[in-house]
Design a protein around this motif. Structure first.
Motif, mmCIF file in Angstrom:
data_model
loop_
_atom_site.group_PDB
_atom_site.id
_atom_site.type_symbol
_atom_site.label_atom_id
_atom_site.label_comp_id
_atom_site.label_asym_id
_atom_site.label_seq_id
_atom_site.Cartn_x
_atom_site.Cartn_y
_atom_site.Cartn_z
ATOM 1 N N PHE A 194 -14.474 10.865 -24.204
ATOM 2 C CA PHE A 194 -14.586 12.413 -24.321
ATOM 3 C C PHE A 194 -13.130 12.683 -24.458
ATOM 4 O O PHE A 194 -12.506 13.636 -25.048
ATOM 5 N N VAL A 195 -12.304 12.268 -23.373
ATOM 6 C CA VAL A 195 -10.726 12.585 -23.425
ATOM 7 C C VAL A 195 -10.077 12.269 -24.467
ATOM 8 O O VAL A 195 -9.294 13.191 -25.252
ATOM 9 N N GLU A 196 -10.192 11.190 -24.977
ATOM 10 C CA GLU A 196 -9.388 10.763 -26.027
ATOM 11 C C GLU A 196 -9.755 11.229 -27.482
ATOM 12 O O GLU A 196 -9.230 11.358 -28.364
ATOM 13 N N ASN A 197 -11.170 11.597 -27.365
ATOM 14 C CA ASN A 197 -11.458 12.078 -28.834
ATOM 15 C C ASN A 197 -10.889 13.529 -28.956
ATOM 16 O O ASN A 197 -10.621 14.055 -29.819
ATOM 17 N N ALA A 198 -10.866 14.122 -27.623
ATOM 18 C CA ALA A 198 -10.425 15.691 -27.605
ATOM 19 C C ALA A 198 -8.911 15.602 -27.809
ATOM 20 O O ALA A 198 -8.287 16.434 -28.629
ATOM 21 N N ILE A 199 -7.968 14.671 -27.637
ATOM 22 C CA ILE A 199 -6.477 14.822 -27.534
ATOM 23 C C ILE A 199 -6.037 13.786 -28.583
ATOM 24 O O ILE A 199 -4.751 13.788 -29.096
ATOM 25 N N GLY A 200 -6.933 12.810 -28.947
ATOM 26 C CA GLY A 200 -6.355 11.856 -30.317
ATOM 27 C C GLY A 200 -5.486 10.897 -29.771
ATOM 28 O O GLY A 200 -4.885 10.339 -30.714
ATOM 29 N N ARG A 201 -5.606 10.461 -28.489
ATOM 30 C CA ARG A 201 -4.827 9.079 -28.332
ATOM 31 C C ARG A 201 -5.429 8.716 -26.900
ATOM 32 O O ARG A 201 -6.176 9.263 -26.329
ATOM 33 N N ARG A 202 -5.049 7.343 -26.565
ATOM 34 C CA ARG A 202 -5.595 6.858 -25.350
ATOM 35 C C ARG A 202 -4.907 7.174 -24.174
ATOM 36 O O ARG A 202 -3.610 7.489 -24.064
ATOM 37 N N VAL A 203 -5.565 7.166 -23.159
ATOM 38 C CA VAL A 203 -5.232 7.694 -21.931
ATOM 39 C C VAL A 203 -5.490 6.430 -20.736
ATOM 40 O O VAL A 203 -6.631 6.100 -20.902
ATOM 41 N N GLY A 204 -4.771 6.527 -19.551
ATOM 42 C CA GLY A 204 -4.957 5.729 -18.457
ATOM 43 C C GLY A 204 -6.166 6.392 -17.526
ATOM 44 O O GLY A 204 -6.491 7.782 -17.900
ATOM 45 N N ASP A 205 -6.509 5.674 -16.817
ATOM 46 C CA ASP A 205 -7.573 6.193 -15.653
ATOM 47 C C ASP A 205 -7.244 7.447 -15.096
ATOM 48 O O ASP A 205 -7.986 8.491 -14.954
ATOM 49 N N ALA A 206 -5.894 7.316 -14.415
ATOM 50 C CA ALA A 206 -5.567 8.554 -13.496
ATOM 51 C C ALA A 206 -5.246 9.795 -14.482
ATOM 52 O O ALA A 206 -5.638 11.022 -14.141
ATOM 53 N N GLU A 207 -4.609 9.446 -15.593
ATOM 54 C CA GLU A 207 -4.534 10.545 -16.355
ATOM 55 C C GLU A 207 -5.903 11.101 -17.084
ATOM 56 O O GLU A 207 -5.907 12.489 -17.137
ATOM 57 N N ALA A 208 -6.806 10.646 -17.229
ATOM 58 C CA ALA A 208 -8.206 11.001 -17.721
ATOM 59 C C ALA A 208 -8.815 11.697 -16.711
ATOM 60 O O ALA A 208 -9.156 13.067 -16.789
ATOM 61 N N VAL A 209 -8.531 11.293 -15.446
ATOM 62 C CA VAL A 209 -9.155 12.036 -14.191
ATOM 63 C C VAL A 209 -8.315 13.339 -13.891
ATOM 64 O O VAL A 209 -8.994 14.556 -13.854
ATOM 65 N N ALA A 210 -7.025 13.489 -14.251
ATOM 66 C CA ALA A 210 -6.185 14.575 -13.959
ATOM 67 C C ALA A 210 -6.444 15.630 -15.244
ATOM 68 O O ALA A 210 -6.619 16.717 -14.692
ATOM 69 N N LEU A 211 -6.783 14.979 -16.412
ATOM 70 C CA LEU A 211 -7.105 15.967 -17.447
ATOM 71 C C LEU A 211 -8.320 16.717 -17.288
ATOM 72 O O LEU A 211 -8.494 17.986 -17.378
ATOM 73 N N VAL A 212 -9.473 16.124 -16.768
ATOM 74 C CA VAL A 212 -10.767 16.568 -16.690
ATOM 75 C C VAL A 212 -10.677 17.327 -15.512
ATOM 76 O O VAL A 212 -11.478 18.696 -15.513
ATOM 77 N N THR A 213 -10.175 17.253 -14.621
ATOM 78 C CA THR A 213 -9.733 17.997 -13.233
ATOM 79 C C THR A 213 -9.108 19.177 -13.523
ATOM 80 O O THR A 213 -9.749 20.466 -13.384
ATOM 81 N N ALA A 214 -8.190 19.157 -14.499
ATOM 82 C CA ALA A 214 -7.295 20.374 -14.831
ATOM 83 C C ALA A 214 -8.432 21.461 -15.587
ATOM 84 O O ALA A 214 -8.292 22.629 -15.500
#
Length: 367
Positions: A194-214
């Motif tokens: 979901f996150v990677e499709n939204a921003i167009g790049r791969r993310v690590g676990d912690a960044e995925a959590v941070a982006l969805v939380t924000a």
């Protein structure tokens, strides 16, 4: 070890400050790109509320679910948990009974295969060994009841748990603490997609959590409920999720918010909450832009579109923005393109009203 200290998810340029230390459980600080936050925010805004409630108040079921409910097909997980609850759970009163059950088979591949068949109805021998190790871990830290587990979930970070039970990583940890009511995100395949499709790049676990939380904080939504909504949408999706196209964007290109007036090649949206400095910076550097006023959680009843030069936004001598203290009440959503803001508003809450003072040059989609 003590409770993890607070840290901030900081959007680049101080556009948003979102405290997620207790939510992410990773104990890391991130400087997030405001375009990434906006892209994930808009993708999340399109999701309906979660239909299910995934809290679990049975201690032994929580233990079994922890080792079964990851990297397996949903049908297999459901069948395994149903087998345990129907055929095994009625004979167990406490963690000591579960340990006594372990003793019936040796901790070998063959023994664990038979234990797994008894517990889960499947030959998941590695999961049986994980359950042995998880029970030993919790026994060693004094977690022996459901109340103990809830307290542990609230005071423990992944860094404190990491490596204690072989095979159980951050997504499994997050899912365990979420079932105890901790308001966070589990970085499983659905969240990553979901996150990677939204921003167009791969993310690590912690960044995925941070982006969805924000994104959840900016939308005024429950973090855990948003994770569940992503999971429900992902489980039912026949193909990878796509971010809603509420602003013009190419599928593999990030949406970059023009915080300092830089032309990204796209009309991006920057939604600002609780940060006067970011708003002043954007307004000062984007005199030809537009601002959408709304409540903290946007509602159709109050969406007003202004030009960035509108007299209602500036002091009488036009040398500084008005509204000291506005951040405690309002959200300011900014873009260099009026129609982009109209589309953003329609996708989130409803059609905006045009300011009667500045009358920005757009009418399509406005009331």
């Amino acid at each position: 070890m003590g409770q993890p200290s607070d840290c901030d998810v900081m959007v680049d340029g101080a556009a948003h400050r979102v405290n997620v230390a207790r939510a992410s459980r990773f104990g890391e600080s991130f400087r997030l790109d405001p375009g990434d936050v906006t892209a994930v925010q808009m993708a999340c805004a399109a999701l309906p509320p979660a239909q299910g409630n995934y809290l679990e108040d049975d201690f032994l079921v929580n233990l079994v679910a922890t080792v079964v409910d990851f990297q397996l097909q949903t049908t297999a997980v459901e069948k395994a948990l149903a087998h345990f609850e129907r055929s095994v759970r009625p004979d167990l009163q406490c963690i000591d009974d579960l340990r006594a059950l372990f003793d019936r088979w040796p901790a070998t591949r063959e023994g664990n295969t038979e234990l797994a068949r008894h517990l889960f109805g499947y030959r998941l021998w590695t999961r049986a060994q994980m359950l042995r190790d998880l029970v030993s871990y919790f026994d060693g830290v004094g977690v022996r009841t459901q109340d103990d587990l809830r307290a542990w979930a609230r005071r423990t970070s992944f860094e404190q748990f990491k490596g204690r039970v072989r095979g159980l990583g951050p997504a499994v940890f997050q899912w365990l603490v979420m079932r105890q009511g901790v308001d966070t995100v589990k970085p499983d395949v659905h969240v990553h997609r979901f996150v990677e499709n939204a921003i167009g790049r791969r993310v690590g676990d912690a960044e995925a959590v941070a982006l969805v939380t924000a994104a959840a904080r900016l939308l005024g939504r429950d973090v855990m409920g948003l994770d569940w909504a992503i999971w429900e949408a992902g489980r039912g999706a026949p193909r990878p999720l796509e971010a809603p196209r509420t602003v013009p964007a190419q599928s593999a290109q990030r949406i970059v918010a023009p915080l300092l007036g830089a032309d990204s090649g796209e009309h991006a949206v920057l939604s600002i909450l609780d940060n006067d400095a970011a708003y002043v910076t954007w307004l000062t550097n984007n005199a030809d832009g537009y601002v959408l006023n709304s409540d903290r959680t946007p509602k159709a009843s109050y969406l007003v579109l202004h030009s960035a030069r509108c007299g209602s936004l500036w002091s009488r001598d036009q040398d500084r923005p008005k509204g000291a203290g506005w951040k405690t009440t309002y959200r300011k959503t900014c873009s260099t393109d009026a129609r982009t803001l109209v589309t953003w508003a329609q996708g989130l809450a409803g059609s905006p009203t045009i300011c009667g003072m500045c009358k920005p040059g757009v009418s399509a989609g406005c009331d």
